[in-house]
Design an enzyme around this catalytic site. Structure first.
Site, PDB file in Angstrom:
ATOM      1  N   ALA A 115       6.833 123.023  32.509  1.00  0.00           N
ATOM      2  CA  ALA A 115       7.531 124.093  31.797  1.00  0.00           C
ATOM      3  C   ALA A 115       8.279 125.018  32.751  1.00  0.00           C
ATOM      4  O   ALA A 115       8.254 124.839  33.974  1.00  0.00           O
ATOM      5  CB  ALA A 115       6.535 124.881  30.945  1.00  0.00           C
ATOM      6  N   HIS A 116       8.911 126.035  32.186  1.00  0.00           N
ATOM      7  CA  HIS A 116       9.737 126.985  32.928  1.00  0.00           C
ATOM      8  C   HIS A 116       8.933 127.776  33.968  1.00  0.00           C
ATOM      9  O   HIS A 116       7.765 128.074  33.774  1.00  0.00           O
ATOM     10  CB  HIS A 116      10.444 127.940  31.966  1.00  0.00           C
ATOM     11  CG  HIS A 116       9.504 128.791  31.174  1.00  0.00           C
ATOM     12  ND1 HIS A 116       8.884 128.344  30.038  1.00  0.00           N
ATOM     13  CD2 HIS A 116       9.055 130.047  31.380  1.00  0.00           C
ATOM     14  CE1 HIS A 116       8.110 129.287  29.568  1.00  0.00           C
ATOM     15  NE2 HIS A 116       8.186 130.336  30.371  1.00  0.00           N
TER      16      HIS A 116
END
Length: 177
Positions: A115-116
């Site tokens: 994820a980010h």
């Protein structure tokens, strides 16, 4: 894209999409059906397997004052170091402001989600179907087992081992299992 910077002896497979201002280092191989979104960077001597998506916006929502999910901006990018191998069907989301960073010599198996704003330390291995949530910091030399999940904003110290199917809800000390 015409604005992509493609290094010496790069091999890009069929139906792959290379976005604006992407940098791909020398001697890197990108297999078929890979997407590398705008502004992302892949180092030298890397190998990206088929159907991987690097740099799209991730699943980033905050609940607004009315209780509704509201997408927060993801303006960062993905930076991948040298000698990295990314498995098939991986997703690596762009950072919200800072980059999502995959350091040198990292290896990911197939079906991995990053994820980010994740930082994945050098020489680490992430095996099949692992899920790493936003804002996670993983030290160097770590091994993440198949089907593990790592919750948001957790830190995993260098040389730690995360077992098969583990759910990591709090930080893990360096050198521990």
């Amino acid at each position: 894209s015409d604005t992509a910077d493609i290094g010496t002896a790069v091999n890009i497979g069929r139906c792959s999409v290379i976005g604006d201002d992407v940098r791909i280092g020398a001697y890197t191989t990108i297999l078929d059906h890979v997407v590398i979104d705008n502004g992302c960077s892949v180092g030298d001597h890397c190998y990206v397997k088929s159907n991987t998506v690097i740099g799209n916006k991730g699943f980033g929502f905050e609940i607004d004052g009315e209780g509704r999910p509201s997408k927060f901006p993801q303006l960062g990018r993905v930076t991948i170091g040298n000698h990295v191998e990314i498995g098939a069907l991986n997703t690596i989301a762009r950072g919200s402001i800072d980059s999502t960073t995959i350091e040198d010599y990292v290896k990911t198996d197939d079906h991995v989600h990053i994820a980010h704003n994740v930082i994945l330390g050098e020489n680490s291995i992430v095996t099949a179907c692992a899920e790493i949530s936003g804002g996670v910091r993983i030290g160097s030399g770590c091994w993440l087992g198949p089907n593990c999940s790592v919750m948001n904003n957790v830190e995993i110290g260098s040389n730690a081992t995360v077992g098969i199917g583990a759910v990591i809800t709090r930080s893990v000390q360096a050198g521990t299992t």
